[in-house]
Design an enzyme around this catalytic site. Structure first.
Site, PDB file in Angstrom:
ATOM      1  N   MET A   1      -5.019  -3.409  -6.894  1.00  0.00           N
ATOM      2  CA  MET A   1      -5.223  -3.215  -5.463  1.00  0.00           C
ATOM      3  C   MET A   1      -5.120  -1.736  -5.095  1.00  0.00           C
ATOM      4  O   MET A   1      -4.597  -0.924  -5.858  1.00  0.00           O
ATOM      5  CB  MET A   1      -4.205  -4.029  -4.675  1.00  0.00           C
ATOM      6  N   GLY A   2      -5.586  -1.421  -3.891  1.00  0.00           N
ATOM      7  CA  GLY A   2      -5.533  -0.053  -3.384  1.00  0.00           C
ATOM      8  C   GLY A   2      -6.899   0.384  -2.900  1.00  0.00           C
ATOM      9  O   GLY A   2      -7.647   1.031  -3.626  1.00  0.00           O
ATOM     10  N   ARG A   3      -7.228   0.005  -1.674  1.00  0.00           N
ATOM     11  CA  ARG A   3      -8.540   0.356  -1.110  1.00  0.00           C
ATOM     12  C   ARG A   3      -8.636   1.855  -0.874  1.00  0.00           C
ATOM     13  O   ARG A   3      -9.640   2.477  -1.141  1.00  0.00           O
ATOM     14  CB  ARG A   3      -8.748  -0.345   0.239  1.00  0.00           C
ATOM     15  N   TYR A  21      -4.129 -11.312  -6.156  1.00  0.00           N
ATOM     16  CA  TYR A  21      -2.872 -11.824  -5.576  1.00  0.00           C
ATOM     17  C   TYR A  21      -1.729 -11.889  -6.585  1.00  0.00           C
ATOM     18  O   TYR A  21      -0.564 -11.842  -6.187  1.00  0.00           O
ATOM     19  CB  TYR A  21      -3.083 -13.237  -5.018  1.00  0.00           C
ATOM     20  N   GLU A  41      -9.346  -0.845  -6.974  1.00  0.00           N
ATOM     21  CA  GLU A  41     -10.483  -1.545  -6.364  1.00  0.00           C
ATOM     22  C   GLU A  41     -11.286  -0.638  -5.446  1.00  0.00           C
ATOM     23  O   GLU A  41     -12.467  -0.867  -5.223  1.00  0.00           O
ATOM     24  CB  GLU A  41      -9.990  -2.753  -5.559  1.00  0.00           C
ATOM     25  N   GLN A  46      -0.597  -9.803  -8.488  1.00  0.00           N
ATOM     26  CA  GLN A  46       0.249  -8.611  -8.483  1.00  0.00           C
ATOM     27  C   GLN A  46       1.225  -8.553  -7.314  1.00  0.00           C
ATOM     28  O   GLN A  46       2.335  -8.072  -7.458  1.00  0.00           O
ATOM     29  CB  GLN A  46      -0.602  -7.332  -8.530  1.00  0.00           C
ATOM     30  N   ASP A  93       0.817  -1.221   0.000  1.00  0.00           N
ATOM     31  CA  ASP A  93       0.000   0.000   0.000  1.00  0.00           C
ATOM     32  C   ASP A  93       0.849   1.269   0.000  1.00  0.00           C
ATOM     33  O   ASP A  93       0.319   2.356  -0.236  1.00  0.00           O
ATOM     34  CB  ASP A  93      -0.934   0.015   1.215  1.00  0.00           C
TER      35      ASP A  93
END
Lengths: 420, 420
Positions: free
Chosen positions: B190-192, B297, B247, B299, B144
């Site tokens: 990814m990256g909430r 996953y 995401e 990535q 992150d």
């Protein structure tokens, strides 16, 4: 005999190595300037021939052509455009010959899968009927690995390697997380009709890297209860389970499982995306926390992890195609013949297109394990050499340095346009 | 002073390089046998310490430890288990000290993100209060990229490289197909909360490889109309468009777009999967044919295409952590300090955990281009060095040869068990 020009086109879904075949065609053609003038490429595949939208590859530097060997995708553009039967649409074929005649094209190299093999055969037949001299050669390419006669299809080995590597990596990941969090990982892979790519996922697990895998093949009717038992057993014995699912699996009702899962915002059945359906099913019935991924284009574009074997074969079929044409062969395809599993040895022969067109090679059922969720030793023996070796592209600034060609258009010679 | 043992644990989501940090810790600790006895690893992270389930890393060969440097995932198991506050659950912290005392552990190395930095700080504080001598060092790790003080977080650079490479490859692919077929490719990353990973997709396009990209960041409220206009513009100018979507994007109502799209077979809102929602929207409104992928996953596990910079930094923070502990430092984290962009230079300093814990570093807004769909030159300057260099793992039989450790348990010494 004066040199005549050549035509080359890419057809259907592109791959990590179809440009390596283009490289084989172009580099070999350039070695015979007394026989082959300029290679014209079809812009966006055969559509470029029909619309007389030709690319002059003679304008590309030797360095740019060499860089095709390590560049994924279709450098001249590909197309999904199937020519109809000769009887149904003779005009299309006649137009092709007309364009070829206008540009003095004596060699036709068509790089694709089953449909393009069929087109290539028809072009060859019609040119003969019309008394137009043309050597028509089909260069095999398809990640589906479903062409007959050839032991494997260029493009498949690299997808197989990508999937095997990805499944190994993601399985290591979920194994690390399983004790307190995610214990299920689902990866959706290509393969509408055949499980070749799904099978490659099975290579991720071997003697030294035993992994808990369950594979869902399109050759097997999807049985949710048996599948859930298989997954649960893996979680109980290994703490986690990786599922490799082919996009093409169907239920007992014959419908794609991908379509059964959900509806979009408009209430339409969603196409594609079998991974989330499978993951939801596991969560709902077994209660396990999951992650899922859909590889889609990433798998067939992944030149960064291409199989060296695949790259070499892709180049070799391009080269052999030109050599066959120069020998006067037509309506043929360079086919890969495996002469030994271990050490892996292969050679190239000319297969008759009459035997290739409209024949789909299935994955042998003996490649699927008795329980239906894994691969057999025979399957491993077949697949292993195809993913062997790495062939890294050059990098600049941390990224693969892929080539984009100039793609200069050849001036048109025909008055009539042709709509496709 | 007699040698004391050390404890090492991995926390939270694993990465392609967290084991490289483990390698740095273990190899460095082995260089000081007069100061550090055995390094015990927590099986499944801090849970292993609480339950006294320790792994004796002394049983692993030097070769196995060295192989951690090129092995993704968490070799000892990780966990998603956040210790509560000291006041809320002092018993947990006391249990940790009790286990450390039983095994004569004088060094605590905790490898994770923000939560584990906080835990590490509390462990250090409590050990001081209880008069138990302990050097507690946090080893940074998170894809992150949201830890403060450190210029970047080990784990992020490799995800960034994977996404940049994948976007370049898939964009080449869709560009080839666009004339007659698919012209939209959507990749979910990814990256909430932060768009670091989505931003990395922007690196795929540069001066020599100009690509038609639209990026959706979680920092920007998702505006469907503006987005559709941006996509349509790319298709009109370039013939295709690649969309990189985080995401975590949310609409004006504050809800995740991923949740707004569809319902599963049971009518529940589907979690995850923003890519198909975006793809459907484009199809419905603009009529373009699409493909979509979800990297998930793949990535963060993709050690095969790890950034050499990231691997070196991951190892270096592990090594520096041990050296800081040996210097008597506690409640610190080795932080990466960038001293030059180009050529890229960095060094490591000790950051106080009091300044790290509970602080989340955001992506600077000046990293996002004015239209909200791309990255700025400042962003490129920051990201470029982080994906620089390749560090290929060794291969056997066409697959990366990753290590699985023996993970031999240390005999328990405490009578009491502890449930987590």
């Amino acid at each position: 005999m004066a040199a005549r020009n050549a035509f080359y086109a890419q057809s259907g879904g592109v791959t990590a190595v179809i440009n390596a075949s283009a490289c084989g065609v172009l580099e070999t053609a350039r070695q015979y300037p007394d026989r082959i003038g300029t290679v014209y490429a079809g812009r966006n595949g055969i559509v470029g021939a029909l619309t007389e939208d030709l690319i002059d590859t003679g304008q590309e530097s030797a360095e740019a052509i060499a860089a095709l060997r390590h560049t994924p995708s279709g450098a001249f553009g590909s197309c999904r455009y199937k020519l109809k039967g000769l009887e149904e649409n003779r005009a299309q074929y006649e137009r092709l010959i007309e364009v070829f005649r206008a540009h003095d094209i004596g060699y036709f190299f068509y790089n694709g899968g089953g449909d393009s093999a069929d087109t290539c055969l028809k072009v060859s037949q019609l040119s003969e009927k019309l008394g137009y001299p043309l050597q028509a050669v089909h260069i095999p390419k398809t990640v589906d690995n479903d062409l007959p006669i050839t032991d494997c299809c260029p493009g498949f080995g690299s997808v197989a390697k990508y999937i095997a590597v990805s499944v190994r990596e993601a399985s290591f990941d979920v194994r690390s997380m399983a004790a307190t969090s995610t214990c299920i990982f689902v990866l959706e892979v290509m393969g509408r009709h055949a499980g070749w790519i799904a099978a490659a996922g099975g290579l991720a697990s071997d003697e030294r890297h035993e992994l808990a895998l369950v594979i869902l093949f399109p050759e097997q009717v999807f049985d949710p209860e048996r599948f859930l038992r298989a997954v649960d057993e893996k979680v109980r014995s290994h703490g986690y389970c990786s599922v490799v699912v082919s996009e093409g699996i169907r239920g007992a009702d014959g419908r794609f499982v991908a379509e059964s899962g959900s509806r979009d915002v408009f209430g339409h059945a969603r196409l594609g995306g079998v991974a989330p359906v499978i993951a939801d099913l596991i969560k709902e019935r077994l209660g396990y926390k999951y992650h899922w991924a859909v590889a889609d284009y990433l798998q067939r574009a992944a030149r960064h992890i291409a199989s060296r074997t695949d790259v070499e074969q892709a180049y070799a079929v391009g080269k052999a195609g030109v050599e066959m044409a120069l020998k006067g062969l037509s309506a043929v395809m360079p086919a890969i013949v495996r002469t030994s599993d271990s050490p892996y040895r292969w050679e190239i022969t000319a297969a008759s297109l009459a035997e290739v067109a409209n024949v789909e090679k299935k994955m042998p059922l003996e490649f699927i394990s008795a329980d239906g969720f894994g691969i057999t030793e025979a399957c491993r023996r077949y697949l292993r050499p195809l993913i062997e070796g790495e062939d890294y592209p050059p990098y600049a600034g941390g990224l693969p340095d892929y080539v984009t060609l100039c793609n200069v258009a050849v001036p048109k010679k025909l008055a009539a346009s042709f709509s496709v």
